[in-house]
Motif scaffolding. Structure first.
Motif, PDB file in Angstrom:
ATOM      1  N   GLN A 316     -18.119  18.742 -28.397  1.00 28.09           N
ATOM      2  CA  GLN A 316     -18.537  19.408 -27.157  1.00 28.09           C
ATOM      3  C   GLN A 316     -19.408  20.627 -27.464  1.00 28.09           C
ATOM      4  OE1 GLN A 316     -17.794  18.321 -23.989  1.00 28.09           O
ATOM      5  NE2 GLN A 316     -19.075  19.957 -23.146  1.00 28.09           N
ATOM      6  N   LYS A 317     -18.987  21.414 -28.436  1.00 30.68           N
ATOM      7  CA  LYS A 317     -19.770  22.603 -28.800  1.00 30.68           C
ATOM      8  C   LYS A 317     -21.133  22.210 -29.368  1.00 30.68           C
ATOM      9  CE  LYS A 317     -19.816  26.745 -31.735  1.00 30.68           C
ATOM     10  NZ  LYS A 317     -20.462  27.558 -30.684  1.00 30.68           N
ATOM     11  N   ALA A 318     -21.143  21.142 -30.178  1.00 30.68           N
ATOM     12  CA  ALA A 318     -22.402  20.689 -30.774  1.00 30.68           C
ATOM     13  C   ALA A 318     -23.328  20.061 -29.735  1.00 30.68           C
ATOM     14  CB  ALA A 318     -22.113  19.690 -31.889  1.00 30.68           C
ATOM     15  N   GLY A 319     -22.756  19.604 -28.613  1.00 32.75           N
ATOM     16  CA  GLY A 319     -23.560  18.881 -27.640  1.00 32.75           C
ATOM     17  C   GLY A 319     -23.983  17.529 -28.150  1.00 32.75           C
ATOM     18  N   LYS A 348     -11.253  24.368 -19.269  1.00 34.39           N
ATOM     19  CA  LYS A 348     -11.459  25.768 -19.627  1.00 34.39           C
ATOM     20  C   LYS A 348     -12.363  25.871 -20.854  1.00 34.39           C
ATOM     21  CE  LYS A 348      -8.950  29.858 -21.326  1.00 34.39           C
ATOM     22  NZ  LYS A 348      -7.604  30.404 -21.666  1.00 34.39           N
ATOM     23  N   ALA A 349     -12.105  25.037 -21.853  1.00 37.62           N
ATOM     24  CA  ALA A 349     -12.914  25.064 -23.073  1.00 37.62           C
ATOM     25  C   ALA A 349     -14.361  24.692 -22.787  1.00 37.62           C
ATOM     26  CB  ALA A 349     -12.312  24.109 -24.114  1.00 37.62           C
ATOM     27  N   VAL A 350     -14.563  23.663 -21.982  1.00 33.32           N
ATOM     28  CA  VAL A 350     -15.924  23.207 -21.658  1.00 33.32           C
ATOM     29  C   VAL A 350     -16.709  24.313 -20.952  1.00 33.32           C
ATOM     30  CG1 VAL A 350     -17.257  21.598 -20.235  1.00 33.32           C
ATOM     31  CG2 VAL A 350     -15.341  20.761 -21.614  1.00 33.32           C
ATOM     32  N   LYS A 351     -16.073  24.979 -20.017  1.00 33.95           N
ATOM     33  CA  LYS A 351     -16.752  26.053 -19.285  1.00 33.95           C
ATOM     34  C   LYS A 351     -17.126  27.206 -20.218  1.00 33.95           C
ATOM     35  CE  LYS A 351     -16.449  28.969 -15.157  1.00 33.95           C
ATOM     36  NZ  LYS A 351     -17.084  30.116 -15.833  1.00 33.95           N
ATOM     37  N   LEU A 352     -16.185  27.616 -21.067  1.00 33.02           N
ATOM     38  CA  LEU A 352     -16.466  28.720 -21.993  1.00 33.02           C
ATOM     39  C   LEU A 352     -17.609  28.368 -22.932  1.00 33.02           C
ATOM     40  CD1 LEU A 352     -12.809  29.787 -22.847  1.00 33.02           C
ATOM     41  CD2 LEU A 352     -14.507  31.212 -21.701  1.00 33.02           C
ATOM     42  N   LEU A 353     -17.602  27.149 -23.464  1.00 36.86           N
ATOM     43  CA  LEU A 353     -18.670  26.734 -24.366  1.00 36.86           C
ATOM     44  C   LEU A 353     -20.006  26.675 -23.633  1.00 36.86           C
ATOM     45  CD1 LEU A 353     -16.794  23.943 -26.372  1.00 36.86           C
ATOM     46  CD2 LEU A 353     -17.512  26.178 -27.240  1.00 36.86           C
ATOM     47  N   ALA A 354     -19.994  26.199 -22.392  1.00 39.17           N
ATOM     48  CA  ALA A 354     -21.233  26.149 -21.605  1.00 39.17           C
ATOM     49  C   ALA A 354     -21.789  27.536 -21.344  1.00 39.17           C
ATOM     50  CB  ALA A 354     -20.972  25.420 -20.284  1.00 39.17           C
ATOM     51  N   ASP A 355     -20.899  28.521 -21.270  1.00 37.49           N
ATOM     52  CA  ASP A 355     -21.312  29.911 -21.038  1.00 37.49           C
ATOM     53  C   ASP A 355     -21.658  30.634 -22.342  1.00 37.49           C
ATOM     54  OD1 ASP A 355     -20.895  29.557 -18.341  1.00 37.49           O
ATOM     55  OD2 ASP A 355     -18.899  30.466 -18.336  1.00 37.49           O
TER      56      ASP A 355
END
Length: 397
Positions: A316-319, A348-355
């Motif tokens: 997810q972080k790498a996209g 929650k993790a997805v939102k934080l990484l997107a931000d």
């Protein structure tokens, strides 16, 4: 690194591909587990740990907007079978990362000959051999369980606390058995009258047991797996060799009680990597029992869950589901600093990484802070067989 049919196809149709909208390849995780063989008692529970993580992730939107897929492969608890299964997972099934294997004797050859060469991240949820720490794996092998360098010391302390001053060791002849036997013997302040390797799947272990019973040993430290371990226990009792038993993580399975008999094993004890009662464990326990009922009386389903979660978080972080990109982001999502992510907190993790925020996954099994060798810290638990059941007594360190 590896080649893929779909990569070649895409290159051949490059002009057509340019006209299509870009879409991330859906993440595919291989579960390299012992569904048969000496460790089959653990296979189903550990697969369930991976499946539970993926179920939560997919229910919350998936990785990079795509559902995660699991492919299960059987190691048979044998090195060559594990290597063959890993090769199929990567080159036929096209997985981007692997959870497993369990046995260090399988994990090490898989890492040396398959995942490190193919460039695919591998997280073992159960391989505890100290050898793994310094393995030359191109930084593609990680583990979500602590090294037996810790377990051997804690087991030695516990055996001394229980009043034993002379023991013999029987250990499975692989990296797990040898490493843990050596760590225990080095830390034990009493006498180790014999330390004997045994091979898996033998019909008789009476020769090894006769050696172990000599030298005044008060108890047998058995470092092995449930299938062969049950045979050793029965033959030790039938032959009158030794009747007091001390175990490690590989024997923490109710199947040994069913096969040998509670009346012979009550009072036996052992050690196992075990998480402290953290918030992550409490959250996981509540969610797991709501989904499946009681927690399994076995180790490593929680570390399997954590391994799958950090793989997904890294993707997810790498996209991207690119294996090397997943490898490169594992420490970023699992280590401090960052906002704490507990089991099940996928959205929650997805939102934080997107931000653009940092995250720090704190798992069901505790901290998953990977060091430079891909190792994690951890704690060791004391377990016993009481009234025919496996009971977790306490965390030792």
């Amino acid at each position: 690194m590896r080649t893929r049919f779909f990569q070649a196809l895409a290159a051949a149709a490059f002009g057509v591909a340019l006209a299509a909208p870009a879409q991330a390849e859906s993440l595919k995780i291989g579960a390299l587990m012992p569904m048969t063989g000496d460790l089959q008692a653990y296979g189903e529970a550990d697969v369930t740990g991976v499946q539970f993580a993926v179920k939560q992730i997919n229910a919350a939107g998936g990785v990079n907007g795509e559902e995660v897929e699991i492919v299960i492969a059987d190691t048979q608890t044998k090195p060559q079978a594990g290597v063959d299964a890993a090769q199929k997972l990567i080159n036929v099934d096209g997985v981007h990362a692997i959870v497993g294997a369990l046995s260090s004797g399988v994990t090490i050859p898989v890492a040396k000959t398959v995942t490190s060469r193919e460039g695919v991240p591998q997280i073992s949820n159960a391989s505890t051999s100290p050898t793994i720490t310094k393995l030359q794996d191109n930084d593609f092998l990680f583990r979500s369980v602590p090294s037996d360098a810790y377990q051997g010391v804690e087991l030695a302390k516990l055996v001394q606390e229980k009043g034993f001053s002379n023991v013999s060791i029987l250990y499975v002849n692989n990296d797990y058995g040898q490493g843990l036997a050596d760590a225990f013997a080095e830390a034990f302040e009493g006498e180790v009258s014999a330390s004997i390797a045994f091979e898996q799947g033998q019909a008789s272990y009476r020769g090894e047991l006769q050696q172990a019973a000599g030298g005044g040993a008060e108890a047998l430290v058995l470092i092995g797996y449930p299938e062969s371990g049950s045979v050793i226990l029965r033959q030790s009792l039938e032959g009158g060799y030794l009747d007091k038993f001390i175990f490690t993580d590989g024997m923490k399975a109710p199947e040994i009680i069913e096969r040998v008999g509670a009346q012979f094993l009550n009072g036996a004890f052992g050690t196992v990597p075990q998480a402290k009662d953290t918030e992550g464990l409490r959250v996981f326990r509540e969610a797991y029992t709501a989904e499946y009922g009681d927690l399994p009386p076995k180790p490593y389903y929680d570390t399997a869950y954590d391994a799958a979660m950090v793989i997904a978080l890294a993707a997810q972080k790498a996209g991207s589901s690119d294996p090397e990109a997943i490898r490169d982001n594992l420490r970023d999502v699992a280590n401090a600093p960052g906002e704490t992510i507990l089991p099940g907190e996928w959205q929650k993790a997805v939102k934080l990484l997107a931000d653009g925020q940092d995250i720090n996954y704190e798992g069901a099994s505790g901290s998953v802070d990977f060091d430079k060798n891909g190792d994690v810290p951890g704690t060791i638990g004391h377990w016993e067989i009481q009234d025919g059941k496996i009971v977790d007594v306490r965390v030792l360190n």
